[in-house]
Design a protein around this motif. Structure first.
Motif, PDB file in Angstrom:
ATOM      1  N   LEU A 238      23.708   7.696  33.170  1.00  0.00           N
ATOM      2  CA  LEU A 238      24.006   7.531  31.745  1.00  0.00           C
ATOM      3  C   LEU A 238      23.213   8.515  30.899  1.00  0.00           C
ATOM      4  O   LEU A 238      23.766   9.177  30.007  1.00  0.00           O
ATOM      5  N   PHE A 239      21.911   8.634  31.171  1.00  0.00           N
ATOM      6  CA  PHE A 239      21.072   9.534  30.378  1.00  0.00           C
ATOM      7  C   PHE A 239      21.400  11.005  30.673  1.00  0.00           C
ATOM      8  O   PHE A 239      21.209  11.874  29.815  1.00  0.00           O
TER       9      PHE A 239
ATOM     10  N   MET B 169      28.830   6.324  30.448  1.00  0.00           N
ATOM     11  CA  MET B 169      29.222   5.733  31.730  1.00  0.00           C
ATOM     12  C   MET B 169      30.036   4.485  31.416  1.00  0.00           C
ATOM     13  O   MET B 169      29.498   3.504  30.878  1.00  0.00           O
ATOM     14  N   ASN B 170      31.343   4.546  31.724  1.00  0.00           N
ATOM     15  CA  ASN B 170      32.239   3.443  31.380  1.00  0.00           C
ATOM     16  C   ASN B 170      32.159   3.198  29.868  1.00  0.00           C
ATOM     17  O   ASN B 170      32.331   4.108  29.079  1.00  0.00           O
ATOM     18  N   LYS B 171      31.861   1.959  29.458  1.00  0.00           N
ATOM     19  CA  LYS B 171      31.780   1.689  28.017  1.00  0.00           C
ATOM     20  C   LYS B 171      30.386   1.958  27.449  1.00  0.00           C
ATOM     21  O   LYS B 171      30.153   1.833  26.251  1.00  0.00           O
ATOM     22  N   PHE B 172      29.432   2.308  28.325  1.00  0.00           N
ATOM     23  CA  PHE B 172      28.052   2.536  27.882  1.00  0.00           C
ATOM     24  C   PHE B 172      27.897   3.962  27.360  1.00  0.00           C
ATOM     25  O   PHE B 172      28.301   4.922  28.014  1.00  0.00           O
ATOM     26  N   LYS B 173      27.282   4.070  26.190  1.00  0.00           N
ATOM     27  CA  LYS B 173      27.043   5.366  25.590  1.00  0.00           C
ATOM     28  C   LYS B 173      25.576   5.493  25.203  1.00  0.00           C
ATOM     29  O   LYS B 173      24.963   4.527  24.756  1.00  0.00           O
ATOM     30  N   SER B 174      25.052   6.715  25.368  1.00  0.00           N
ATOM     31  CA  SER B 174      23.669   6.980  25.005  1.00  0.00           C
ATOM     32  C   SER B 174      23.497   8.478  24.792  1.00  0.00           C
ATOM     33  O   SER B 174      24.181   9.282  25.453  1.00  0.00           O
TER      34      SER B 174
END
Length: 568
Positions: A527-528, A533-538
């Protein structure tokens, strides 16, 4: 310093039952009594003469009456003057309770008094020629003396950790016996209050039985010595004790630089008692900013104090044998000293015994500690009954009952365990309450307790509850902590729906990763690195991505090791 020391000196001198640590607490109050003590109704740990539950919030029925407060002050002034004790107490009336009670707020002792309760006594002004002429007045004085006993015995400090509330109540009763004799009461008058209906014949979890309390008052009454000694030798003793007590205060404030030189100055003094020996041993054990721990010296002083039956020293000495600090690892000696401490009533030693005693005895020690109010033991027993650990039958009702007892004592692990179990059977709509009421507050508290899940070798605090928390949180409990974070992540991520708070969700995922969840660490690394990643945002953060990949790789995650190569 005047004669205010001599009553206490002679009480201890002629007493065979009162320990020196109690004397130290009493004398400390005299030495440092230029700090004001206030009688008010705010509470962070209240002790009451009767065994009923007490609301520990601010006083809701504050009675503002300057004249009445001055009358009560004069009463207490006169009483303490008769005992050669200096009064540094401020008075505020409060009718929340039916008599009076003692508490501590931000290191300051407080008492709450009910105006009706003290009405008959305060009108006498308690002069030399005006003693109570009604038995009810003697009863009221005994209750007041008992509460003063909690203050003058420093029953709210960290050194009382491991002592039960019953121990403290009996010590306050014994103090009351001394005070009552000095005020002119005969034994029957001193004990009259124990005939009240509010005193339990059998006692309770927090208060001793009627018979035990009668015996404690009688001990104090019998041991009250001559308060008017004034020899030069006794004056010199007071000076030595004063210096040691001031150093003890610095120790309690974790100011080793000021405490250690004075302790070392008086190591050969007859007044360097087991309490001071234990303090010195623990200063060597912890070291400070400029000095490394000296486990050899620590073990030497703890051994001295342990031989004199100081249960705090016995606890730490047993731990040092368990971990091989200052000694070779010796589980037989660890078991010996921890049992001695436990037999003296130290509930933290009972918890520590779960690590070194036979597995079959673990439940016995936990049950004994839990029955004496140790919240960590209550939480651990709750866990074992909920999940059927240690070959116990699953008993959900009993498990939740133990957890609720621990929650009532603000035990963070209990919050986490209770929330984790509740989250297993709650709907999405109910999950919010479980997360915000139990899981999140408990988990945050555990995280803020620095190094909680590290080995006990990294001890830094003086409080033994912290010592045992770190001792007992093994890998199994780290796993429980991590799994308890999963419902928090699920809630904030929206669990398939619109996220509640993505930033908070990712923060809790980081907690899981840092405490050993390898898959979560690898996911966060991706993710970082990618930003989504999928619905995860960062926001993309290569530094954090590398940290997460490294955490996962250290636990032999193959894909994390491959990803880590890109960051070299």
């Amino acid at each position: 310093m005047g004669k205010q020391f001599y009553f206490i000196y002679f009480y201890v001198k002629h007493s065979t039952t009162m320990n020196l640590s109690a004397f130290i607490r009493i004398l400390a109050l005299l030495v440092f009594s230029h700090f004001p003590f206030v009688l008010i109704a705010q509470s962070s740990g209240v002790v009451s003469f009767f065994s009923d539950d007490i609301d520990s919030s601010l006083c809701k029925n504050h009675v503002s009456n300057f004249k009445e407060d001055q009358q009560v002050r004069k009463l207490i002034d006169t009483i303490l003057h008769r005992m050669h004790l200096r009064n540094a107490i401020n008075i505020i009336g409060c009718n929340d309770d039916r008599n009076c009670k003692a508490t501590l707020v931000e290191a300051t002792p407080y008492i709450i008094y009910n105006s009706d309760f003290l009405n008959g006594v305060k009108l006498l002004h308690f002069t030399e020629t005006s003693l109570p002429n009604k038995e009810d007045d003697w009863e009221a004085l005994c209750i007041l003396a008992h509460e003063l006993g909690h203050i003058y015995n420093f029953h709210f400090g960290s050194r009382n950790t491991g002592r039960t509330s019953i121990d403290l109540e009996l010590e306050a009763d014994e103090f009351a016996g001394v005070m009552m004799k000095t005020l002119g009461a005969n034994l029957a008058q001193a004990q009259k209050v124990m005939q009240r209906r509010g005193i339990s014949d059998k006692g309770s979890e927090t208060h001793p039985s009627r018979q035990k309390r009668l015996e404690a008052i009688e001990r104090g009454w019998n041991n009250a010595g001559n308060p008017f000694a004034n020899s030069e030798a006794e004056k010199k003793e007071v000076i030595v004790k004063q210096e040691l007590l001031e150093a003890s205060r610095h120790y309690d404030q974790q100011d080793v630089a000021k405490a250690l030189p004075v302790y070392l100055k008086f190591t050969e003094s007859e007044h360097f008692n087991p309490t001071y020996q234990t303090d010195l041993g623990l200063m060597y054990y912890r070291g400070n900013a400029s000095t490394s721990p000296n486990y050899t010296e620590s073990a030497r002083w703890l051994q001295k104090a342990a031989m004199e039956n100081d249960d705090r020293a016995q606890l730490y000495l047993g731990f040092m044998y368990m971990k091989g600090l200052g000694h070779e690892v010796n589980y037989e000696q660890a078991l010996l000293w921890l049992k001695k401490s436990a037999e003296a009533g130290n509930t933290n030693a009972m918890l520590a015994l779960c690590e070194v005693d036979s597995l079959s005895n673990e439940i016995l020690w936990l049950t004994q500690a839990a029955s004496k109010g140790n919240s960590t033991a209550q939480a651990l027993l709750g866990e074992k009954y909920l999940y059927g650990l240690n070959n116990l039958p699953i008993d959900t009702a009993l498990g939740f009952a133990y957890l609720r007892k621990a929650i009532n004592r603000d035990n963070a692990l209990a919050y986490v365990l209770y929330g984790k179990k509740m989250a297993e059977k709650k709907s999405k709509e109910q999950l919010e309450k479980v997360v915000t009421t139990f899981l999140e507050p408990g988990a945050i508290c555990l995280i803020q307790n620095k190094n909680l899940f590290l080995t006990s070798d990294s001890l830094s605090k003086t409080d033994e509850s912290d010592f045992v928390n770190r001792l007992y949180f093994n890998n199994e409990h780290v796993d429980i902590f991590v799994s308890a974070c999963a419902p928090i992540v699920s809630y904030y991520s929206g669990d398939g729906d619109i996220p509640v708070n993505m930033e908070t969700c990712i923060e809790w995922m980081e907690v899981m990763a840092r405490y050993g969840d390898t898959e979560v660490a690898y996911f966060l690394g991706q993710l970082f690195e990618k930003g989504k990643m999928n619905k995860f945002k960062s926001p993309v953060n290569y530094k954090k991505a590398g940290e997460m990949y490294k955490l996962a790789a250290n636990n032999n995650h193959v894909k994390a090791k491959e990803a880590l190569e890109r960051f070299k």
